[in-house]
Motif scaffolding. Structure first.
Motif, short mmCIF file in Angstrom:
data_model
loop_
_atom_site.label_atom_id
_atom_site.label_comp_id
_atom_site.label_asym_id
_atom_site.label_seq_id
_atom_site.Cartn_x
_atom_site.Cartn_y
_atom_site.Cartn_z
N LYS A 1 0.84 -1.20 0.00
CA LYS A 1 0.00 0.00 0.00
C LYS A 1 0.87 1.25 0.00
CE LYS A 1 -3.89 2.19 2.36
NZ LYS A 1 -4.83 2.13 3.53
N HIS A 2 1.96 1.22 0.74
CA HIS A 2 2.90 2.34 0.76
C HIS A 2 3.41 2.63 -0.65
CE1 HIS A 2 6.52 4.69 1.38
NE2 HIS A 2 7.29 3.68 1.00
N HIS A 3 3.76 1.60 -1.40
CA HIS A 3 4.28 1.82 -2.75
C HIS A 3 3.20 2.32 -3.70
CE1 HIS A 3 8.53 0.64 -3.25
NE2 HIS A 3 8.34 0.08 -2.06
N ARG A 4 2.00 1.89 -3.52
CA ARG A 4 0.93 2.36 -4.41
C ARG A 4 0.71 3.85 -4.26
NH1 ARG A 4 -4.77 -0.67 -5.06
NH2 ARG A 4 -3.47 -1.86 -6.49
N TYR A 5 0.79 4.36 -3.02
CA TYR A 5 0.48 5.77 -2.77
C TYR A 5 1.68 6.57 -2.28
CZ TYR A 5 -4.31 3.98 -2.86
OH TYR A 5 -5.49 3.37 -3.24
N SER A 6 2.87 6.12 -2.49
CA SER A 6 4.07 6.67 -1.87
C SER A 6 4.12 8.21 -1.87
CB SER A 6 5.31 6.14 -2.59
OG SER A 6 6.47 6.57 -1.93
N ASP A 7 4.13 8.77 -0.64
CA ASP A 7 4.17 10.23 -0.41
C ASP A 7 2.98 10.96 -1.03
OD1 ASP A 7 6.46 10.20 1.16
OD2 ASP A 7 7.80 10.31 -0.56
N HIS A 8 1.88 10.26 -1.22
CA HIS A 8 0.63 10.86 -1.68
C HIS A 8 -0.49 10.41 -0.73
CE1 HIS A 8 3.17 11.02 -5.30
NE2 HIS A 8 2.41 12.03 -5.70
N ASP A 9 -1.67 10.97 -0.91
CA ASP A 9 -2.80 10.57 -0.07
C ASP A 9 -3.00 9.06 -0.16
OD1 ASP A 9 -3.25 13.17 0.64
OD2 ASP A 9 -4.86 13.52 -0.81
N GLY A 10 -3.09 8.43 0.99
CA GLY A 10 -3.26 6.99 1.04
C GLY A 10 -2.03 6.26 1.52
N ASP A 11 -0.86 6.92 1.48
CA ASP A 11 0.37 6.32 1.99
C ASP A 11 0.25 6.15 3.50
OD1 ASP A 11 2.93 5.62 2.77
OD2 ASP A 11 3.93 7.10 1.51
N PRO A 12 0.43 4.93 4.02
CA PRO A 12 0.28 4.73 5.47
C PRO A 12 1.30 5.50 6.30
CG PRO A 12 0.29 2.63 4.30
CD PRO A 12 0.71 3.67 3.31
N HIS A 13 2.49 5.78 5.73
CA HIS A 13 3.53 6.40 6.57
C HIS A 13 4.43 7.37 5.81
CE1 HIS A 13 5.91 3.19 4.74
NE2 HIS A 13 5.19 2.27 5.36
N SER A 14 3.83 8.38 5.20
CA SER A 14 4.63 9.43 4.57
C SER A 14 4.93 10.54 5.58
CB SER A 14 3.90 10.05 3.38
OG SER A 14 4.63 11.16 2.88
N PRO A 15 6.20 11.00 5.66
CA PRO A 15 6.50 12.11 6.58
C PRO A 15 5.94 13.44 6.09
CG PRO A 15 8.44 11.53 5.28
CD PRO A 15 7.40 10.47 5.00
N TRP A 16 5.43 13.49 4.86
CA TRP A 16 4.88 14.73 4.31
C TRP A 16 3.36 14.78 4.47
CZ3 TRP A 16 8.70 17.95 3.32
CH2 TRP A 16 9.96 17.41 3.05
N ARG A 17 2.84 13.94 5.32
CA ARG A 17 1.39 13.79 5.51
C ARG A 17 0.72 15.10 5.92
NH1 ARG A 17 -1.77 9.25 7.20
NH2 ARG A 17 -3.60 9.81 8.43
N TYR A 18 1.40 15.91 6.74
CA TYR A 18 0.76 17.10 7.32
C TYR A 18 1.21 18.40 6.66
CZ TYR A 18 -0.34 13.65 10.88
OH TYR A 18 -0.79 12.52 11.53
N GLY A 19 2.07 18.34 5.66
CA GLY A 19 2.51 19.55 4.99
C GLY A 19 4.02 19.66 4.95
N GLU A 20 4.51 20.82 4.48
CA GLU A 20 5.94 20.99 4.24
C GLU A 20 6.59 22.02 5.15
OE1 GLU A 20 7.08 21.29 0.20
OE2 GLU A 20 5.55 19.89 -0.51
#
Length: 321
Positions: free
Chosen positions: A120-139
């Motif tokens: 799932k991480h690879h499908r949505y990597s650093d986009h909405d749906g990624d379980p663990h992107s550090p950019w989830r809350y903004g930049e």
């Protein structure tokens, strides 16, 4: 190219079994158990510094810890990640089961759940749906600090669990791997007690049992936990990005040895099914070397080694053939 071979539609799967659930929410008991598994080894890792300073560390403890780290760590990197998640090679059944067991000793969750989360991480990597992107809350800096915490540990407490029937239907059909996934609680006990047993047999003392448990079980598990989670957090926030990818995955050289080659993360996200992640000069990748040895012994086949031409094309940012 697609990031991973996950079916777009949810297939018909066999009856739900314990340890291989999909689409459920995390229970309160599971959160308590998770906190215990994360917190106790981490406390040991923190205590390790004054322990070494005050009492030292025996060679027996060091050898046990290093061997257990190598076995469980490569079980994750070679087994959970490159074999089961990305099909970077095909392995004989005995080796598949052995790698699933070895990876479970890292105490990072059952193999099927781990694979589902990572696909799932690879499908949505650093986009909405990624379980663990550090950019989830903004930049912004505060948003990134919050995101790094989420990518490192916070995501493990997500109430909604990744649907395993959607993201790992192939493994749910593999009876041997389902059995290993079901046996995860027992394998956690093995991971905790085996170093202590070896330490006791070698030293024939209670002190040997306790120190081997401290170093070979608790400290080893904590160090491997945070090394693995650093790939989710640090390697998606900083690092060099020489390869074309649709996310912010980066290469972090100082994590390469501890992560067994996983921190050459930019190439991995550029070419997810490649069996080698450290493809440039001087990039240490012990996981790739182990796969190479398995291939020489005839235990694996159809290894997806990245060719020089393919690497060169991705370095230039052109479309791969």
């Amino acid at each position: 190219m697609t990031q991973t071979s996950v079916p777009q539609q949810q297939p018909t799967a066999p009856a739900t079994v314990r340890g291989t659930r999909g689409g459920e929410t995390q229970s309160f008991k599971e959160r308590i158990a998770l906190s215990f598994v994360i917190g106790v080894p981490f406390a040991a890792l923190v205590i390790a510094v004054p322990v070494v300073w005050g009492w030292g560390m025996t060679w027996t403890d060091l050898i046990i810890a290093v061997v257990m780290y190598a076995i469980s760590g490569h079980g994750v990197t070679v087994g959970f990640h490159r074999l089961f998640t990305h099909s970077s090679f095909k392995a004989k059944k005995a080796l598949r089961v052995g790698l699933a067991i070895a990876g479970s000793l890292a105490v990072q969750g059952p193999v099927i759940r781990w694979v589902a989360d990572h696909r799932k991480h690879h499908r949505y990597s650093d986009h909405d749906g990624d379980p663990h992107s550090p950019w989830r809350y903004g930049e912004t800096l505060p948003a990134l600090m919050k995101g790094l915490w989420h990518a490192h540990i916070g995501w493990l407490y997500n109430a909604e669990q990744t649907n395993q029937q959607q993201y790992a239907p192939d493994l749910l059909k593999d009876r041997a791997i389902v059995r290993v996934s079901r046996a995860f609680p027992y394998l956690v006990l093995v991971s905790l007690l085996l170093p202590a047993a070896v330490g006791g047999l070698v030293t024939w003392s209670w002190q040997g049992i306790l120190t081997a448990f401290f170093w070979g079980s608790l400290v080893r598990i904590a160090l491997l936990h945070h090394t693995t989670w650093s790939i989710n957090s640090i390697c998606h926030a900083v690092g060099e990005r020489p390869f074309r990818s649709r996310d912010r995955s980066g290469n972090v050289w100082w994590l390469a040895v501890l992560s067994m080659g996983e921190s050459w993360h930019n190439l991995h996200h550029s070419d997810p099914t490649a069996a080698r992640h450290g493809v440039l000069r001087g990039q240490i990748d012990s996981s790739a070397r182990i796969i190479w040895l398995f291939e020489k012994f005839g235990w694996v086949r159809d290894v997806r080694w990245p060719s020089r031409e393919r690497v060169a094309l991705k370095l230039r940012g052109e479309a791969a053939p």
